[in-house]
Design an enzyme around this catalytic site. Structure first.
Site, PDB file in Angstrom:
ATOM      1  N   TYR A 155     -35.890  -2.094   9.320  1.00  0.00           N
ATOM      2  CA  TYR A 155     -34.688  -2.630   9.968  1.00  0.00           C
ATOM      3  C   TYR A 155     -34.928  -2.832  11.462  1.00  0.00           C
ATOM      4  O   TYR A 155     -34.618  -3.897  12.019  1.00  0.00           O
ATOM      5  CB  TYR A 155     -33.516  -1.674   9.762  1.00  0.00           C
ATOM      6  CG  TYR A 155     -32.282  -2.054  10.545  1.00  0.00           C
ATOM      7  CD1 TYR A 155     -31.519  -3.143  10.178  1.00  0.00           C
ATOM      8  CD2 TYR A 155     -31.884  -1.312  11.664  1.00  0.00           C
ATOM      9  CE1 TYR A 155     -30.389  -3.505  10.909  1.00  0.00           C
ATOM     10  CE2 TYR A 155     -30.766  -1.663  12.391  1.00  0.00           C
ATOM     11  CZ  TYR A 155     -30.021  -2.762  12.010  1.00  0.00           C
ATOM     12  OH  TYR A 155     -28.913  -3.116  12.743  1.00  0.00           O
ATOM     13  N   LYS A 159     -34.971  -6.499  13.761  1.00  0.00           N
ATOM     14  CA  LYS A 159     -34.169  -6.760  14.961  1.00  0.00           C
ATOM     15  C   LYS A 159     -35.060  -7.091  16.159  1.00  0.00           C
ATOM     16  O   LYS A 159     -34.714  -7.930  16.998  1.00  0.00           O
ATOM     17  CB  LYS A 159     -33.270  -5.565  15.267  1.00  0.00           C
ATOM     18  CG  LYS A 159     -32.151  -5.393  14.246  1.00  0.00           C
ATOM     19  CD  LYS A 159     -31.244  -6.609  14.193  1.00  0.00           C
ATOM     20  CE  LYS A 159     -30.047  -6.435  13.287  1.00  0.00           C
ATOM     21  NZ  LYS A 159     -29.174  -7.626  13.265  1.00  0.00           N
ATOM     22  N   ASN A 216     -26.649  15.193   8.097  1.00  0.00           N
ATOM     23  CA  ASN A 216     -28.101  15.114   7.982  1.00  0.00           C
ATOM     24  C   ASN A 216     -28.762  15.785   9.178  1.00  0.00           C
ATOM     25  O   ASN A 216     -28.503  15.415  10.317  1.00  0.00           O
ATOM     26  CB  ASN A 216     -28.552  13.655   7.890  1.00  0.00           C
ATOM     27  CG  ASN A 216     -28.013  12.963   6.647  1.00  0.00           C
ATOM     28  OD1 ASN A 216     -27.152  12.088   6.737  1.00  0.00           O
ATOM     29  ND2 ASN A 216     -28.512  13.351   5.492  1.00  0.00           N
ATOM     30  N   ASP A 286     -34.713   8.074  11.326  1.00  0.00           N
ATOM     31  CA  ASP A 286     -33.667   8.374  12.302  1.00  0.00           C
ATOM     32  C   ASP A 286     -34.261   8.714  13.672  1.00  0.00           C
ATOM     33  O   ASP A 286     -35.271   9.419  13.777  1.00  0.00           O
ATOM     34  CB  ASP A 286     -32.816   9.551  11.831  1.00  0.00           C
ATOM     35  CG  ASP A 286     -31.477   9.104  11.280  1.00  0.00           C
ATOM     36  OD1 ASP A 286     -31.236   7.885  11.233  1.00  0.00           O
ATOM     37  OD2 ASP A 286     -30.675   9.966  10.899  1.00  0.00           O
TER      38      ASP A 286
END
Length: 324
Positions: A155, A159, A216, A286
Site C-alpha cells: 500500500y 502511494k 494491536n 504498521d
C-alpha cells in the site's frame, strides 16, 4: 480562511473519485453545500450505496458507477470537469500485504488512468490522496516531506508511486497535481465494520455494543489523528493553490499525536463504559509512531487545520451515537 469561504467560478464542476467512501462522500457534501456541481465516480467495491443515495436528490449531484482501472470510464468522467479530487483507492496496510497485485492495479494504474484522463480533458487542478505510510521506517518525528524511509507495505509503495507520477505529470504534461499525505483521518461516515476497519470507529461501535475491543500491540503506538474537516479544507485549498505549488506533496494532519491506549480510555469514558481492552499481536507493516510537520501545507496551501483531536473526537462520538 475557512474552506467554506473559498470561491470558485459559479458553474465549477468537481469530480470526486471514490465519492461513495468515507472521505469522498464528505467532500461531495461540502462542495454541494457550497453550491457547486459534483460528479461522483465509484465502483462501490469499498464505497457504500447509502453514501450515494444521501445526495441523489441534491441539485448539481450526479453519480457514475465505474472503475478507475478503465481508462475510457476515467475519460468520460472527466469531460466538462474543472477540478478532480481523486480519493478512489484500496486502503489498509495489512490487506495490501495479502493482495499486492490488486493494489498495484487499483492504486497505481487507476491513479495513472485518472491523471491521463485529467491531462487530456484539460483539468485545472488534480488533487489526489496519498498517505503517511510513505514515510516507512524513517524514525525521525515529526514526519517531514523529503525525509522518507524504507517502505513497509505494498500500500505504501502504491502511494509513493502515485506521488512520483504526480510530479511527472506536472513537469512534462502541465497538469497541476497536488498530493495530500493523509495522517489517520477519522470522522462521520467512517466504516466501523470489518477486519480492516479504522481503529476509532471500531472502538466506538464495540463500546456502544458493550463488547471488548482488541488493541494491536501494547497500545503505545501513536498517531496524528486528523478530523475529516481538516482533510476537506486541504483538498479545497489545494484546488485554490498556485501553480508554483503544483507537483508537490503535503502532510495533511493536525500536527500532534495521540497514543492508542489513551484514545481507547478517552472513548470509554465519553461513552460511559468500564470495559478493559484486550491486547493482540502487532499488525504487519504498521509504523510505531506517526506525527506530521504541517508547515509546508500551511505555507504553500494556506492550510490551517482548525479541528484538533479533542474537538474532532467529540463530533465523531456524537455522529456515531446517532447513526450506529
Amino acid at each position: 480562511m475557512r474552506y467554506s469561504e473559498l470561491t470558485f467560478q459559479k458553474d465549477s464542476v468537481f469530480l470526486v473519485t471514490g465519492g461513495a467512501g468515507f472521505i469522498g462522500s464528505n467532500l461531495c457534501e461540502a462542495l454541494l453545500d457550497m453550491g457547486y456541481q459534483v460528479r461522483c465516480l465509484d465502483n462501490l467495491s469499498t464505497g457504500k450505496q447509502e453514501n450515494v443515495d444521501l445526495f441523489m436528490e441534491r441539485r448539481g449531484y450526479s453519480f457514475i458507477k465505474g472503475d478507475i482501472t478503465d481508462l475510457h470510464t476515467c475519460m468520460e468522467a472527466c469531460k466538462g470537469v474543472d477540478y478532480v479530487l481523486h480519493q478512489a483507492a484500496w486502503g489498509s496496510v495489512p490487506r495490501s500485504i495479502e493482495m499486492p497485485l490488486y493494489y498495484e492495479e487499483v492504486n497505481i494504474r487507476g491513479t495513472l488512468n485518472m491523471m491521463e484522463a485529467a491531462r487530456q480533458q484539460r483539468i485545472k487542478k488534480f488533487v489526489y490522496a496519498s498517505s503517511s505510510s510513505v514515510y516507512g521506517d524513517h524514525p525521525v518525528l515529526p514526519k517531514k516531506e523529503g525525509q522518507e524511509g524504507n517502505l513497509l507495505s505494498p500500500y505504501a509503495l502504491t502511494k509513493r508511486v502515485d506521488e512520483e507520477y504526480g510530479k511527472l505529470y506536472t513537469k512534462f504534461y502541465g497538469l497541476d497535481t497536488y498530493g495530500l499525505r493523509y495522517f489517520n483521518v477519522f470522522g462521520r461516515r467512517q466504516d466501523p465494520e470489518g477486519v480492516y476497519a479504522a481503529v476509532i470507529p471500531k472502538f466506538i461501535k464495540l463500546l456502544l455494543n458493550n463488547e471488548q475491543p482488541v488493541i494491536n500491540g501494547d497500545g503505545r503506538h501513536s498517531r496524528d489523528f486528523t478530523y475529516i474537516e481538516n482533510v476537506i479544507e486541504a483538498n479545497l485549498k489545494a484546488c485554490y493553490a498556485s501553480h508554483e505549488a503544483a507537483g508537490e506533496v503535503f502532510n495533511i494532519a493536525y500536527g500532534d499525536r495521540e497514543y492508542l491506549i489513551d484514545i481507547y480510555y478517552h472513548l470509554a469514558k465519553a461513552l460511559g463504559k468500564d470495559i478493559e481492552p484486550k491486547f493482540g499481536p502487532e499488525r504487519k507493516g504498521d509504523i510505531k509512531h506517526s506525527n506530521a510537520d504541517i508547515s509546508k501545507a500551511k505555507r504553500l496551501l494556506g492550510y490551517e487545520a482548525e479541528w484538533d483531536f479533542e474537538k474532532g473526537i467529540e463530533a465523531a462520538i456524537e455522529w456515531y451515537r446517532e447513526n450506529l
